[in-house]
Design a protein around this motif. Structure first.
Motif, PDB file in Angstrom:
ATOM      1  N   LYS A   1       0.913  -1.189  -0.098  1.00  0.00           N
ATOM      2  CA  LYS A   1       0.166   0.091  -0.118  1.00  0.00           C
ATOM      3  C   LYS A   1       0.810   1.376  -0.187  1.00  0.00           C
ATOM      4  O   LYS A   1       1.925   1.395   0.806  1.00  0.00           O
ATOM      5  CB  LYS A   1      -0.809   0.038   1.208  1.00  0.00           C
ATOM      6  CG  LYS A   1      -1.580   1.093   1.219  1.00  0.00           C
ATOM      7  CD  LYS A   1      -2.790   1.054   2.896  1.00  0.00           C
ATOM      8  CE  LYS A   1      -3.468   2.377   2.964  1.00  0.00           C
ATOM      9  NZ  LYS A   1      -4.112   2.123   4.190  1.00  0.00           N
TER      10      LYS A   1
ATOM     11  N   HIS B   1     -12.148  -8.598  11.766  1.00  0.00           N
ATOM     12  CA  HIS B   1     -12.807  -7.341  11.104  1.00  0.00           C
ATOM     13  C   HIS B   1     -14.333  -7.650  10.774  1.00  0.00           C
ATOM     14  O   HIS B   1     -14.675  -8.875  10.562  1.00  0.00           O
ATOM     15  CB  HIS B   1     -12.116  -6.899   9.893  1.00  0.00           C
ATOM     16  CG  HIS B   1     -10.830  -6.322  10.286  1.00  0.00           C
ATOM     17  ND1 HIS B   1     -10.571  -5.046  10.876  1.00  0.00           N
ATOM     18  CD2 HIS B   1      -9.472  -6.592  10.125  1.00  0.00           C
ATOM     19  CE1 HIS B   1      -9.353  -4.775  11.225  1.00  0.00           C
ATOM     20  NE2 HIS B   1      -8.657  -5.889  10.840  1.00  0.00           N
TER      21      HIS B   1
ATOM     22  N   GLU C   1     -16.043  -3.559   7.174  1.00  0.00           N
ATOM     23  CA  GLU C   1     -15.003  -3.268   7.162  1.00  0.00           C
ATOM     24  C   GLU C   1     -14.102  -3.740   6.073  1.00  0.00           C
ATOM     25  O   GLU C   1     -13.341  -3.039   5.477  1.00  0.00           O
ATOM     26  CB  GLU C   1     -14.277  -3.413   8.393  1.00  0.00           C
ATOM     27  CG  GLU C   1     -14.613  -2.676   9.725  1.00  0.00           C
ATOM     28  CD  GLU C   1     -14.110  -3.136  10.956  1.00  0.00           C
ATOM     29  OE1 GLU C   1     -13.818  -2.164  11.742  1.00  0.00           O
ATOM     30  OE2 GLU C   1     -14.046  -4.422  11.167  1.00  0.00           O
ATOM     31  N   ILE C   2     -14.219  -5.152   5.790  1.00  0.00           N
ATOM     32  CA  ILE C   2     -13.736  -5.837   4.634  1.00  0.00           C
ATOM     33  C   ILE C   2     -14.056  -5.138   3.246  1.00  0.00           C
ATOM     34  O   ILE C   2     -13.299  -5.003   2.370  1.00  0.00           O
ATOM     35  CB  ILE C   2     -14.026  -7.328   4.800  1.00  0.00           C
ATOM     36  CG1 ILE C   2     -13.715  -7.889   5.934  1.00  0.00           C
ATOM     37  CG2 ILE C   2     -13.226  -7.863   3.376  1.00  0.00           C
ATOM     38  CD1 ILE C   2     -11.890  -7.872   6.042  1.00  0.00           C
TER      39      ILE C   2
ATOM     40  N   HIS D   1      -3.102  -3.284  -4.983  1.00  0.00           N
ATOM     41  CA  HIS D   1      -2.428  -2.042  -4.971  1.00  0.00           C
ATOM     42  C   HIS D   1      -1.898  -1.677  -6.251  1.00  0.00           C
ATOM     43  O   HIS D   1      -0.539  -1.215  -6.196  1.00  0.00           O
ATOM     44  CB  HIS D   1      -1.472  -2.067  -3.772  1.00  0.00           C
ATOM     45  CG  HIS D   1      -2.182  -2.231  -2.290  1.00  0.00           C
ATOM     46  ND1 HIS D   1      -2.844  -1.555  -1.741  1.00  0.00           N
ATOM     47  CD2 HIS D   1      -2.053  -3.414  -1.614  1.00  0.00           C
ATOM     48  CE1 HIS D   1      -3.335  -1.821  -0.733  1.00  0.00           C
ATOM     49  NE2 HIS D   1      -2.712  -2.966  -0.465  1.00  0.00           N
TER      50      HIS D   1
ATOM     51  N   TYR E   1     -11.653   0.613  -1.406  1.00  0.00           N
ATOM     52  CA  TYR E   1     -10.349   1.542  -1.215  1.00  0.00           C
ATOM     53  C   TYR E   1      -9.233   0.825  -2.313  1.00  0.00           C
ATOM     54  O   TYR E   1      -8.676   1.685  -3.023  1.00  0.00           O
ATOM     55  CB  TYR E   1      -9.845   1.341   0.089  1.00  0.00           C
ATOM     56  CG  TYR E   1      -8.490   2.480   0.072  1.00  0.00           C
ATOM     57  CD1 TYR E   1      -8.578   3.631   0.292  1.00  0.00           C
ATOM     58  CD2 TYR E   1      -7.389   1.872   0.297  1.00  0.00           C
ATOM     59  CE1 TYR E   1      -7.535   4.415  -0.018  1.00  0.00           C
ATOM     60  CE2 TYR E   1      -6.133   2.538   0.402  1.00  0.00           C
ATOM     61  CZ  TYR E   1      -6.281   3.942   0.550  1.00  0.00           C
ATOM     62  OH  TYR E   1      -4.973   4.675   0.143  1.00  0.00           O
ATOM     63  N   ASN E   2      -8.803  -0.591  -2.069  1.00  0.00           N
ATOM     64  CA  ASN E   2      -7.845  -0.889  -3.042  1.00  0.00           C
ATOM     65  C   ASN E   2      -8.396  -1.365  -4.175  1.00  0.00           C
ATOM     66  O   ASN E   2      -7.682  -1.494  -5.322  1.00  0.00           O
ATOM     67  CB  ASN E   2      -7.590  -2.420  -2.290  1.00  0.00           C
ATOM     68  CG  ASN E   2      -6.880  -2.385  -1.052  1.00  0.00           C
ATOM     69  OD1 ASN E   2      -6.336  -1.167  -0.705  1.00  0.00           O
ATOM     70  ND2 ASN E   2      -6.918  -3.290  -0.184  1.00  0.00           N
TER      71      ASN E   2
ATOM     72  N   GLU F   1     -15.084  -1.973   2.688  1.00  0.00           N
ATOM     73  CA  GLU F   1     -14.607  -0.800   2.550  1.00  0.00           C
ATOM     74  C   GLU F   1     -13.065  -0.664   2.290  1.00  0.00           C
ATOM     75  O   GLU F   1     -12.715  -0.244   1.384  1.00  0.00           O
ATOM     76  CB  GLU F   1     -14.779  -0.131   4.083  1.00  0.00           C
ATOM     77  CG  GLU F   1     -16.154   0.373   4.302  1.00  0.00           C
ATOM     78  CD  GLU F   1     -16.608   1.257   3.187  1.00  0.00           C
ATOM     79  OE1 GLU F   1     -15.947   2.230   2.634  1.00  0.00           O
ATOM     80  OE2 GLU F   1     -17.781   0.976   2.657  1.00  0.00           O
ATOM     81  N   LYS F   2     -12.301  -1.852   2.802  1.00  0.00           N
ATOM     82  CA  LYS F   2     -10.812  -2.081   2.294  1.00  0.00           C
ATOM     83  C   LYS F   2     -10.887  -2.501   0.951  1.00  0.00           C
ATOM     84  O   LYS F   2      -9.891  -1.814   0.179  1.00  0.00           O
ATOM     85  CB  LYS F   2     -10.315  -3.014   3.220  1.00  0.00           C
ATOM     86  CG  LYS F   2      -8.706  -3.357   3.039  1.00  0.00           C
ATOM     87  CD  LYS F   2      -8.382  -4.551   3.978  1.00  0.00           C
ATOM     88  CE  LYS F   2      -6.680  -4.602   3.542  1.00  0.00           C
ATOM     89  NZ  LYS F   2      -6.160  -5.588   4.609  1.00  0.00           N
TER      90      LYS F   2
END
Length: 230
Positions: A115, A195, A199-200, A150, A206-207, A202-203
């Motif tokens: 990241k 998590h 939350e997963i 990433h 983001y990625n 959202e991650k």
């Protein structure tokens, strides 16, 4: 997997799809659910058949996505490595895990999976260039799902430069996003994940791991329109 008739060897440049491959591929195209081990092997058979028509010297860069039967595909590559090489394919040795025939270390060397970090290993890049630049009589295989993690323009520029003008076909498998998240969450829970699934999600958002439109677009910006096979 079954190849063209012969004593364990491939006498022609083309693979023959078995009746099982034809029926399973129809099921895949129809959207029916199949075990990943079956899907991985059959899809590999179909892909290798299609790749046979590409010009020698072409690099086939399989970038995942993860959770799409990638490990199964890599196991089939390993199991049939000798037969596939006899068909006119070459497995890049730089960054190759000999146990899995996957190039996870190569992907890591170019910064994928890290990241906010565009650093890359220049020695690995030079080694990759030296290995592939004079290969003109075979087709070249690289496989790691880590290449789609990433992703940044800098990483893609560095990777593209390492191929020294070679024709590169980027292979990306897709899976319906809700099924992908469910599978990833279950795997993480088995490994002790604490998590929540939100939350997963959202991650992952983001990625941009399963933003396939973005993935295809950004890879095509560096490797050319029509050179990403989804």
């Amino acid at each position: 997997m079954q190849f063209a008739p012969g004593k364990g060897k491939i006498p022609s440049r083309h693979l023959i799809l078995t009746p099982q491959a034809n029926s399973v591929s129809r099921a895949v195209l129809a959207g029916r659910s199949l075990p990943s081990t079956v899907k991985g092997g059959i899809l590999l058979e179909i892909v290798i058949y299609q790749w046979s028509y590409e010009v020698s010297g072409t690099v086939f860069l399989h970038i995942g996505a993860g959770k799409t039967g990638t490990s199964s595909l890599q196991r089939f590559l390993k199991h049939f490595q000798t037969e596939i090489e006899a068909q006119g394919f070459y497995f890049v040795k730089t960054g190759l895990d000999l146990e899995t025939v996957a190039h996870h270390q190569l992907a890591l060397s170019f910064g994928f999976t890290r990241k906010d970090d565009d650093r890359f290993c220049e020695d690995t890049s030079l080694s990759l260039t030296a290995e592939v630049e004079n290969i003109d009589d075979t087709k070249i295989i690289i496989s790691s799902e880590n290449f789609h993690s990433h992703v940044t323009h800098t990483k893609l520029r560095n990777l593209h430069k390492a191929f020294k003008g070679k024709q590169v076909k980027v292979i990306l498998y897709a899976r319906r996003q809700d099924e992908w998240v469910d599978s990833a969450f279950r795997q993480l829970c088995e490994g002790g994940n604490t998590h929540s699934i939100n939350e997963i999600v959202e991650k992952v958002k983001y990625n941009r791991l399963i933003d396939y439109h973005w993935q295809v677009r950004v890879w095509e910006q560096h490797f050319g329109l029509g050179n990403v096979v989804l």
